[in-house]
Each structure stands twice: as structure tokens, then as C-alpha cells.
Motif scaffolding. Structure first.
Motif, PDB file in Angstrom:
ATOM      1  N   GLU A 185      -3.676  63.020 -17.058  1.00  0.00           N
ATOM      2  CA  GLU A 185      -2.420  63.785 -17.092  1.00  0.00           C
ATOM      3  C   GLU A 185      -1.436  63.236 -16.071  1.00  0.00           C
ATOM      4  N   LEU A 229       2.197  61.746 -16.973  1.00  0.00           N
ATOM      5  CA  LEU A 229       3.455  62.183 -16.350  1.00  0.00           C
ATOM      6  C   LEU A 229       4.186  61.004 -15.712  1.00  0.00           C
ATOM      7  N   GLY A 279       5.394  68.399 -10.752  1.00  0.00           N
ATOM      8  CA  GLY A 279       4.722  67.208 -11.275  1.00  0.00           C
ATOM      9  C   GLY A 279       3.309  67.049 -10.750  1.00  0.00           C
ATOM     10  N   GLU A 300       5.762  58.928 -18.366  1.00  0.00           N
ATOM     11  CA  GLU A 300       7.014  59.517 -18.863  1.00  0.00           C
ATOM     12  C   GLU A 300       8.190  59.173 -17.953  1.00  0.00           C
TER      13      GLU A 300
END
Length: 535
Positions: free
Chosen positions: A121, A125, A75, A128
Motif C-alpha cells: 500500500e 501511494l 499518507g 501515485e
């Protein structure tokens, strides 16, 4: 959010730290490592979301580091910044899911955008993860839903009723009530090169990150953040702690952060315990004082204290100003104006509106007295410098002083000049002597003397005994006589040289003054000259 920079070259690390505004991008901590081993130690002991690393390094390559990160810290968003544009390196980077690949040398403005994309980004992440926990609808729409509600409510042109607010809250499935209390901060962001370079999207991103980092730690909830066209940022907060006297300190921290990383000149106006139903009125009141505030110093202003501290206004003695102006006492007049502005500042009444009123008074008084002296003010002040200081005068007291000194000084000085009428008469005569060979317009003469042409004509004839037209004609005929006496040019060439393209008209004027036509005069003078030489 934290970031790790990995490169075996110390100069590259220092260049990144100096060339990229990491704090302004929202990073709390920037770690550096000169080897993959040191990078692994830092990542194991700290929370790091983004890694920027070289590929070729001693004791472990960047590719090996990325493979380890994928296994141990999945991640993490990783960017390669390398001097090697080798296809095999790029292919391996793609296989290892590297987010971005940048080839040195580093262009810092360009590389900043790569870092911004990496931040986005990280947020994607994180979103999400949040989506999995709280549900897609809430996470995707809640912030934008709130921001849209506040924007349409606070900046609506017409009045809004309680029923309309309640209907909007219900329709958006928000949890506000009309009597719920919020706090509002309005930040007047100074213009800077950094601000001008940011896109609207980047502004929202950076200002939201900075605000959340400052306010959320003190148990505030950032309900909305709006940036309007006039470089004003409105922050809407709900206070979960209810502890008093913290907002002023946090606003100060926000200004420090903006001052350091984004904009040099920023003021913050805040107001606490505002009911939702009264928020629009409160914002309008706060924006009014923010837009009228001419102070350049970075400061935090409590709206309630600001209103209570303002003392009773008093007007300037314009009759006294006009009397001093009329009597040409420029120093005494400036002293009165400065004293008036100083008193307004002590009473906290010195605003943009007051400066506009002072400027209007100075312009009106000077215009009236100049007109009495037959001087056209718009011609006297028809220059770029006046235009500049006129515009800038309402932005600060020092600018207004500069404007007043210029207008008063130039007006009085010129009035003194024209009282010696010979001064501008001399200017006109000199101008005609230098430009007799072309058409001189009324506007030209007005612009030289700064007086109305009718007044100029009257004074000119009074001083010289001739009208402007006849005086110019006299200069031209005198020049023609001199040229004809030299005998080097034809009569038609002489006519053109002294400003007459109509030969017949020139001949008539010449004869009226000398008693001879130009041709007769030339022949007569040549004959006389010849006789003198023979004798």
C-alpha cells in the motif's frame, strides 16, 4: 522504509520485534512507543511510512492517534492490532481510513502477510505520487519493461544478433546502446525454509528492495533483477559514478543481508564493464562457474580473477588407483584420492564437474574389480544409504570422501570375504535351513551372496559336492524324516510343512532318498517304536 510499533504492553512490542523479520521485509528502522504521545514525538522527528498501533492505551487511544496522523502526516499507512473485536471500534477505524484491523493474539506468519500488504500500500501511494509527477506510462511499465527485456535477452536459448538486440531496445523505448557498459552480479541463493515459504511475488519484492537499498546509495541504477528456477538471482546495474572497486564491497553487503535474513548459503559472482551486446555471453559464463562451484562458504567472486587464478588441470593416475584397489590397499588408495582433491583445491580447480569425474572413476574401478570377482556391484550397493551418498557426493569434498570410503571399503571387504568361499557358502546354507519350507528364488540367493547365480552355483557344488537344488532337497527330506518319526502329523501335512504342495512329487523324492514312501516310513517307524515299548 521505516515502521513504528505502538503498544503500552512491552511484551507485545518485544514479541513483534522477535516474531516479524522487519529487516528481511526491507525496513531500515523499526521504532517503538508505549504511548500515543511518544508515537507523535517519533513521527514528528522521523520519516515513518507504516504505523502498527493498539487501540486501548493510557493517555490517548489508538483511534485518537490515527486521527492525528491523518491530519499531520497524511499518507501514513496504519494498522490496528488490538485485543478488542468490538464492532464500534472497527466502525470508527474504517471511518478514519485505517488500512487494516488485526485482532490479537498475534500469529506472526499470518501477521507478516498483513505487514507485506501494508508495504504494498505504501508503494502504491508512492507510485501515485510518482505518476502525477512523471506520467502513468513510464511509472507503470518501466521496471517490468526492463525486466522483460533482460530476461528474454539473457536467457534466450538461441543466439541473438546485434540487430535483434537493437530492434528490441527501440521497440521498448529503452535508452540502452549496444556499447553501453553494465555490471552484472549473479547470486546463488542457498535453499532455506524462509526461501521456500516465499511466493514468487514476495521474492521479487524482497530481493528488489534489498538490492535497491544497497546499490542505489552508491549511485548505481538497478536496471533489472531476475530470479530463475534454480534459485539464482541476476542483478543488472548501470554505474553512474564510474568509481572502481566498489562493486565487490556492495556485493559483500548484499550477501551479508541475504545471509542474515533470507538464505544461509549464498555466493555472489560479479563482472564489471560488460557491453550490452556481450551481456548474454557474460551471464552464461558466470552461471557456469556458479553452478559448478561446490564451496559452502559465503563469498564474493570476481569472474575475471576467478578465471585467471585457475591453474593448469592435471588428471588423476587412474592406473595407480586401480592397482591399489586390486591389491586391497584401501588406506593408500584413499590417501591418493584425498591428495588429488587437495591439489585440485589448491589450484582452484575443484568444482562439481571434477567431483563428478572422481565419482565416475571410483564407480568404474570398483565395478570392474567386483565383476572380476563375480560380484554384482548393483546388488552389493542396493541400499538407501548408497543412493543418498551417491547423490550428495558431488556437492562437497567431504561428501566425496565419505562416498569413496564407503564404496572402496565395502568392495574390498566383500572381496576378502568371498576369497574365503566358505563365508558366503555358509550364508547360503543357513538361509536355506531357515527358509526350506517355502520357494527360494535365484534372486534371493544372489542378494544374500552378492554374486552371480551361475558363479554361486559352481562354487557351492565345488565346496559341498551338491547342487543348490539337491542341497535344499536334502534339508527338506531330513526335516520330513524327523517329523514322520515324531508321528504327530499326517503325511500330507509333512509334505506341505517342508515346502512341497505336490504330494506325489514329495513321495517320489522321499522314496528316492530313503527307499520307502512317506506312508511306509511312518508306519514302519511306528511299528518299530511300538515293538520297542512292548519289549
Amino acid at each position: 522504509m521505516n515502521i513504528l510499533l505502538v503498544d503500552d504492553n512491552q511484551y507485545v512490542l518485544e514479541g513483534l520485534l522477535d516474531g516479524i523479520d522487519f529487516s528481511g521485509l526491507g525496513f531500515s528502522q523499526v521504532y517503538t512507543a508505549k504511548s500515543a504521545g511518544k508515537a507523535r514525538e517519533l513521527m514528528d522527528s522521523n520519516s515513518i511510512q507504516i504505523v502498527i498501533t493498539d487501540i486501548e492505551m493510557p493517555n490517548g487511544s489508538g483511534l485518537e492517534l490515527l486521527e492525528w496522523i491523518n491530519a499531520v502526516h497524511p499518507g501514513t499507512v496504519t494498522l490496528f492490532c488490538t485485543s478488542f473485536a468490538d464492532f464500534n471500534y472497527a466502525k470508527e477505524a474504517v471511518r478514519l481510513h485505517c488500512f487494516d484491523y488485526y485482532v490479537k493474539p498475534i500469529q506472526y506468519s499470518d501477521f507478516t502477510m498483513h505487514v507485506v500488504k501494508a508495504i504494498e500500500e505504501v508503494q502504491r501511494l508512492e507510485s501515485e505520487k510518482q505518476i502525477q509527477k512523471y506520467g502513468k506510462y513510464w511509472m507503470d511499465n518501466q521496471w517490468n519493461n526492463k525486466a522483460d527485456f533482460w530476461y528474454k535477452y539473457l536467457y534466450r536459448l538461441n543466439q541473438v544478433t546485434d540487430d535483434e538486440i537493437r530492434e528490441e531496445i527501440t521497440g521498448r523505448k529503452l535508452e540502452y546502446t549496444l556499447d553501453q557498459e553494465i555490471d552484472i552480479c549473479i547470486i546463488k541463493i542457498g535453499k532455506s525454509i524462509k526461501i521456500q515459504m516465499l511466493t514468487e511475488e514476495n521474492k521479487d519484492f524482497i530481493f528488489r528492495n534489498i538490492s535497491e537499498e544497497i546499490f542505489v546509495k552508491e549511485f548505481y541504477v538497478l536496471e533489472g533483477l531476475l530470479i530463475t528456477a534454480n534459485n539464482t538471482m541476476t542483478v543488472i546495474l548501470s554505474n553512474q559514478n564510474k568509481e572502481e572497486h566498489r562493486l565487490r564491497k556492495l556485493c559483500g553487503e548484499l550477501l551479508d543481508c541475504l545471509h542474515k535474513y533470507v538464505a544461509q548459503e549464498s555466493n555472489c559472482y560479479y563482472r564489471e564493464h560488460i557491453k550490452v551486446r556481450e551481456a548474454r555471453k557474460a551471464v552464461l559464463q558466470m552461471e557456469e562457474i556458479s553452478l559448478d562451484d561446490i564451496s559452502k562458504e559465503k563469498r564474493v567472486i570476481d569472474y575475471q580473477n576467478y578465471v585467471m587464478e585457475r591453474k593448469e588441470e592435471y588428471s588423476a593416475d587412474l592406473n595407480e588407483w586401480e592397482s591399489l584397489f586390486r591389491n586391497k590397499q584401501s588406506e593408500n588408495l584413499m590417501a591418493k584420492i584425498n591428495a588429488y582433491m587437495a591439489e585440485q583445491m589448491r589450484n582452484k580447480n575443484m568444482t562439481g564437474q571434477f567431483l563428478r569425474e572422481i565419482r565416475s572413476s571410483i564407480v568404474q574401478i570398483s565395478g570392474t574389480i567386483l565383476q572380476e570377482n563375480k560380484i554384482e556391484a548393483y546388488k552389493l550397493f542396493d541400499d538407501a544409504y548408497y543412493d543418498t551418498i551417491f547423490t550428495e557426493s558431488v556437492k562437497s569434498v567431504s561428501n566425496m570422501q565419505r562416498f569413496a570410503e564407503y564404496v572402496i571399503g565395502k568392495s574390498i571387504d566383500y572381496i576378502k570375504e568371498i576369497e574365503k568361499s566358505q563365508t558366503f557358502i555358509t550364508k547360503i546354507i543357513r538361509y536355506m535351513e531357515e527358509n526350506y519350507n517355502r520357494n527360494i528364488t535365484r534372486d534371493e540367493l544372489e542378494n544374500i551372496a552378492y554374486v552371480n547365480i551361475n558363479y554361486l552355483s559352481r562354487i557351492f557344488k565345488q565346496e559341498t559336492g551338491k547342487s543348490l537344488h539337491n542341497y535344499l532337497m536334502g534339508i527338506r527330506i531330513d526335516r520330513a524324516i524327523a517329523m514322520l518319526q515324531e508321528g504327530k502329523t499326517t503325511v500330507s501335512e509333512v509334505s506341505l510343512s517342508v515346502g512341497y504342495d505336490n504330494f506325489s512329487y514329495f513321495s517320489r523324492l522321499f522314496k528316492d532318498k530313503t527307499g520307502y514312501t512317506p506312508k511306509e516310513y511312518k508306519n514302519m517307524f511306528s511299528e518299530n517304536k511300538k515293538n520297542c515299548q512292548e519289549s
